[in-house]
Design an enzyme around this catalytic site. Structure first.
Site, PDB file in Angstrom:
ATOM      1  CE  LYS A   1      42.660  26.575  32.341  1.00 16.19           C
ATOM      2  NZ  LYS A   1      42.963  26.259  30.775  1.00 16.19           N
ATOM      3  N   GLY A   2      45.462  31.857  35.989  1.00 17.49           N
ATOM      4  CA  GLY A   2      46.543  32.467  35.984  1.00 17.49           C
ATOM      5  C   GLY A   2      47.364  32.610  37.325  1.00 17.49           C
TER       6      GLY A   2
ATOM      7  CG  ASP B   1      47.461  36.319  36.553  1.00 14.95           C
ATOM      8  OD1 ASP B   1      46.366  36.882  36.893  1.00 14.95           O
ATOM      9  OD2 ASP B   1      47.412  35.701  35.466  1.00 14.95           O
TER      10      ASP B   1
ATOM     11  CG  ASP C   1      43.663  44.796  33.329  1.00 14.56           C
ATOM     12  OD1 ASP C   1      44.760  45.716  33.200  1.00 14.56           O
ATOM     13  OD2 ASP C   1      43.010  44.524  32.738  1.00 14.56           O
TER      14      ASP C   1
ATOM     15  CE  LYS D   1      48.755  44.622  32.725  1.00 15.50           C
ATOM     16  NZ  LYS D   1      47.676  44.216  31.441  1.00 15.50           N
TER      17      LYS D   1
ATOM     18  CG  PHE E   1      48.266  41.523  26.876  1.00 13.38           C
ATOM     19  CD1 PHE E   1      47.128  41.350  27.416  1.00 13.38           C
ATOM     20  CD2 PHE E   1      48.889  40.055  26.598  1.00 13.38           C
ATOM     21  CE1 PHE E   1      46.368  40.318  27.780  1.00 13.38           C
ATOM     22  CE2 PHE E   1      48.277  38.934  26.812  1.00 13.38           C
ATOM     23  CZ  PHE E   1      46.929  39.051  27.294  1.00 13.38           C
ATOM     24  CB  VAL E   2      52.843  40.903  30.821  1.00 21.37           C
ATOM     25  CG1 VAL E   2      53.459  42.229  30.762  1.00 21.37           C
ATOM     26  CG2 VAL E   2      51.634  40.908  32.021  1.00 21.37           C
TER      27      VAL E   2
ATOM     28  CG  ASP F   1      46.236  32.821  29.349  1.00 21.23           C
ATOM     29  OD1 ASP F   1      45.981  33.567  30.173  1.00 21.23           O
ATOM     30  OD2 ASP F   1      45.319  32.651  28.653  1.00 21.23           O
TER      31      ASP F   1
ATOM     32  NE  ARG G   1      46.927  29.308  31.513  1.00 18.74           N
ATOM     33  CZ  ARG G   1      46.137  30.271  31.715  1.00 18.74           C
ATOM     34  NH1 ARG G   1      46.499  31.405  32.372  1.00 18.74           N
ATOM     35  NH2 ARG G   1      44.789  30.419  31.211  1.00 18.74           N
TER      36      ARG G   1
HETATM   37  P1  IMP Z   1      40.737  42.383  36.215  1.00 17.30           P
HETATM   38  O1  IMP Z   1      39.413  41.500  36.504  1.00 17.30           O
HETATM   39  O2  IMP Z   1      40.401  43.406  34.807  1.00 17.30           O
HETATM   40  O3  IMP Z   1      41.551  42.865  37.441  1.00 17.30           O
HETATM   41  O4  IMP Z   1      41.569  41.335  35.373  1.00 17.30           O
HETATM   42  C1  IMP Z   1      42.361  40.611  35.907  1.00 17.30           C
HETATM   43  C2  IMP Z   1      42.626  39.269  35.091  1.00 17.30           C
HETATM   44  O5  IMP Z   1      42.907  39.690  33.833  1.00 17.30           O
HETATM   45  C3  IMP Z   1      43.806  38.387  35.618  1.00 17.30           C
HETATM   46  O6  IMP Z   1      43.579  37.401  36.445  1.00 17.30           O
HETATM   47  C4  IMP Z   1      44.736  38.041  34.417  1.00 17.30           C
HETATM   48  O7  IMP Z   1      44.145  36.577  34.110  1.00 17.30           O
HETATM   49  C5  IMP Z   1      43.982  38.936  33.221  1.00 17.30           C
HETATM   50  N1  IMP Z   1      44.810  39.786  32.505  1.00 17.30           N
HETATM   51  C6  IMP Z   1      44.871  41.167  33.057  1.00 17.30           C
HETATM   52  N2  IMP Z   1      46.153  41.771  32.311  1.00 17.30           N
HETATM   53  C7  IMP Z   1      46.789  40.553  31.641  1.00 17.30           C
HETATM   54  C8  IMP Z   1      47.918  40.739  30.827  1.00 17.30           C
HETATM   55  O8  IMP Z   1      48.477  41.435  30.600  1.00 17.30           O
HETATM   56  N3  IMP Z   1      48.356  39.397  30.175  1.00 17.30           N
HETATM   57  C9  IMP Z   1      47.467  38.242  30.634  1.00 17.30           C
HETATM   58  N4  IMP Z   1      46.377  38.298  31.480  1.00 17.30           N
HETATM   59  C10 IMP Z   1      45.875  39.540  31.718  1.00 17.30           C
HETATM   60 MG    MG Z   2      43.332  35.528  35.560  1.00 20.71          MG
END
Ligand code: IMP
Ligand code: MG
Length: 186
Positions: A45-46, A105, A108, A136, A157-158, A164, A170
């Site tokens: 949902k982000g 959103d 990472d 990031k 962590f934001v 969320d 959110r």
């Molecule tokens: P990735 O697959 O590791 O790139 O993760 C991406 C997902 O992790 C994003 O869709 C976010 O929902 C979540 N995420 C990564 N960092 C944060 C953060 O700092 N706060 C909240 N959600 C995060």
């Molecule tokens: Mg997400």
């Protein structure tokens, strides 16, 4: 227990950046996508707050688009995700032959966008452009480069603006860094 919330990106920062980013996205699209429009897709949902604002910014630039969603889950062993992403809910409409603007959103480790990109290509998308509100890059675990990033942020962590912690925060209209739980919130 209350937590401190240290502002990182204000509402004004975000609202000033989005029209610029939308223009950058439109300029970068293949000609056919600019003419025929795109399907904006995000993992729930982000993505929703960013998608809503980006949709309106793109509308103001006359880019035709529809909206669709994926539901993805990542499973970790322990506190850090080990990066197994699984599809829990698919698109409602076909993206066969369509150019997709994949939005989220935060990027990472990059695994979510990597998985979603592969999935959309397997569903027949003619091309993919990626965009996130926050990147990031220091956390990347797979070689994924996001095409259009609104803000590059440090490894913190934001929350807010769709992001969320255990489904909370959110709706905060800006981005903040969450501090640890304290007895008095200070
Ligand atoms: P990735 O697959 O590791 O790139 O993760 C991406 C997902 O992790 C994003 O869709 C976010 O929902 C979540 N995420 C990564 N960092 C944060 C953060 O700092 N706060 C909240 N959600 C995060
Ligand atoms: Mg997400």
């Amino acid at each position: 227990m209350p937590r401190t919330l240290t502002p990182l990106l204000s509402e004004a920062d975000i609202s000033a950046r989005l029209p610029e980013l939308a223009a950058e996205i439109v300029r970068g699209l293949p000609d056919a996508a600019r003419t025929d429009g795109v399907v904006i897709v995000g993992p729930l949902k982000g993505c929703v707050v960013y998608m809503a604002d980006l949709s309106r910014a793109l509308w103001r630039l006359d880019l035709e688009h529809t909206l669709d969603f994926l539901r993805l889950a990542s499973y970790g062993e322990g506190t850090e995700s080990t990066g197994v992403v699984r599809l829990e809910g698919d698109l409602i409409h076909s993206v066969e032959g369509r150019h997709v603007l994949l939005v989220d959103d935060i990027c990472d480790t990059g695994r979510t966008l990597q998985f979603a990109t592969a999935h959309l290509l397997a569903r027949g998308a003619s091309g993919i452009t990626t965009s996130v509100l926050m990147d990031k890059p220091s956390r990347r675990a797979v070689p994924l480069v996001v095409d259009h990033v609104a803000f590059t942020i440090p490894n913190a962590f934001v929350v807010g603006y769709g992001c969320d912690l255990a489904e909370r925060y959110r709706g905060i209209p800006f981005i903040g860094v969450l501090g640890p739980e304290t007895a008095d919130g200070g």
